[in-house]
Design a protein around this motif. Structure first.
Motif, short mmCIF file in Angstrom:
data_model
loop_
_atom_site.label_atom_id
_atom_site.label_comp_id
_atom_site.label_asym_id
_atom_site.label_seq_id
_atom_site.Cartn_x
_atom_site.Cartn_y
_atom_site.Cartn_z
N SER A 1 -11.38 -4.53 -15.46
CA SER A 1 -12.26 -5.38 -16.41
C SER A 1 -13.33 -4.68 -16.68
O SER A 1 -14.15 -4.77 -15.78
N VAL A 2 -13.98 -4.86 -17.49
CA VAL A 2 -16.04 -4.77 -17.24
C VAL A 2 -16.75 -5.63 -16.53
O VAL A 2 -17.17 -5.33 -15.83
N TRP A 3 -15.87 -6.45 -16.67
CA TRP A 3 -17.23 -7.59 -15.35
C TRP A 3 -16.44 -7.47 -14.30
O TRP A 3 -16.85 -7.05 -13.25
N THR B 1 -18.13 -4.27 -12.55
CA THR B 1 -19.84 -4.55 -13.16
C THR B 1 -19.95 -5.49 -11.74
O THR B 1 -20.55 -5.38 -10.64
N LEU B 2 -19.25 -5.72 -11.48
CA LEU B 2 -18.92 -6.87 -9.52
C LEU B 2 -18.51 -5.26 -8.60
O LEU B 2 -20.45 -5.86 -7.79
N GLY C 1 -18.04 0.26 -17.15
CA GLY C 1 -16.19 -0.93 -17.40
C GLY C 1 -15.44 -0.56 -18.25
O GLY C 1 -14.53 -0.85 -19.08
N ALA C 2 -17.19 -0.63 -19.46
CA ALA C 2 -16.04 -0.96 -20.79
C ALA C 2 -15.21 -0.51 -21.57
O ALA C 2 -14.04 -0.08 -22.07
N ILE C 3 -15.92 0.86 -20.80
CA ILE C 3 -14.70 2.52 -21.06
C ILE C 3 -13.66 3.06 -20.42
O ILE C 3 -12.50 2.74 -21.04
#
Length: 314
Positions: free
Chosen positions: A98-100, A103-104, A174-176
């Protein structure tokens, strides 16, 4: 003081090399995301995540029982077993992309930011002496302390600006690539032998926040080296060498000697405390923060002393 900081920032961002560094950070995040996306498509989806975790635990327990692994690796394996058991007992499936999560996973790029900040910080003062432009600064009606402080603050601002770029670009990529699926999934970690749930947002912000402390400490160290030595090449080379070898050497020493906890590099990565895995057993976050404050004061004191003492008349 504001004008001095503005002037130093103009020096930094007028350089083509600065924008190349920022572009490399963005490119690194995008490439990292594309690679993870390709790997994610190639992975065969597990028919039953519970069976997969049970099999993993059985293998880890077998590896631990054979007794060939160092103690640190055994602790890591035991933590994994505890987390897997917690997931099985509480019907909590493993994290999905996922986006998170991306990002991590992009936080290792912070090492690249640290490298770039070292280059900026290490050349900040040394280059002024190398090029002879330091005389133009010292003829101004401002103290050497203010000149040095403006350079230091500009270096820190550059580091934080790059960290912000990394965070924003990681969220966007991440969102894309992975969307917002799994947004509400918890992050599991082990603290004092107990599995603890955290929200992904809190964990990601915690990782970036603690990484910024490591970034500031390494920037301060590079800045001190720049103030002590006149050569930018020497300052950059020494700082980068210690950046890449310091942690490994400290970890090796920590396996045999408890006094390793007093070494700078044993305390710079505060994110280890989020996982409950300090470099030396028994270390606490409050101890590391105290040590970092001491080093921070010493580094800045040495920078100030050497910069004010240095004769530039010749």
């Amino acid at each position: 003081m504001f004008n001095l900081i503005l002037n130093e920032n103009m020096k930094i961002y007028r350089k083509v090399s600065t924008w190349i560094m920022i572009a490399l950070i963005i490119v690194a995040v995008i490439l990292f995301g594309v690679i993870l996306k390709i790997e994610d498509k190639q992975n065969i989806e597990e028919p039953d995540w519970k069976v997969s975790l049970q099999q993993q635990n059985a293998q880890l327990e077998k590896d631990i029982a054979e007794g060939y692994m160092p103690e640190q690796f055994v602790q890591m394996q035991e933590r994994t077993i505890l987390i897997n058991e917690y997931r099985l007992e509480n019907e909590t499936p493993p994290m999905t992309k996922s986006v998170w999560s991306f990002t991590l996973e992009a936080t290792p790029v912070i090492a690249l930011i640290t490298l770039f900040t070292i280059i900026v910080g290490a050349s900040s003062v040394a280059s002024e002496f190398s090029w002879g432009t330091i005389k133009l600064l010292l003829i101004r009606p401002v103290s050497r302390t203010k000149i040095l402080l403006s350079k230091y603050l500009s270096t820190i601002l550059f580091a934080l600006f790059c960290l912000l770029i990394l965070f924003v670009i990681s969220l966007a990529v991440g969102a894309i690539l992975f969307g917002f699926d799994g947004f509400a999934q918890p992050y599991l970690t082990v603290i004092d032998g107990v599995v603890v749930e955290k929200t992904m947002l809190a964990h990601v912000l915690g990782q970036y926040g603690l990484s910024s402390i490591n970034l500031i400490m390494m920037s301060t160290f590079a800045f001190m080296i720049s103030s002590i030595f006149r050569s930018s090449a020497l300052s950059i080379g020494l700082a980068i060498f210690l950046m890449f070898t310091g942690v490994n050497v400290t970890s090796f020493i920590a396996m045999k000697f408890d006094w390793a906890k007093y070494i700078l590099f044993a305390n710079t990565d505060l994110s280890l405390y989020l996982e409950g895995m300090p470099v030396v057993e028994g270390m606490t976050m409050s101890f590391s923060i105290t040590m970092l404050i001491i080093y921070f004061v010493v580094f800045n004191a040495l920078s100030w002393w050497m910069f004010n003492k240095r004769d530039v008349a010749a």
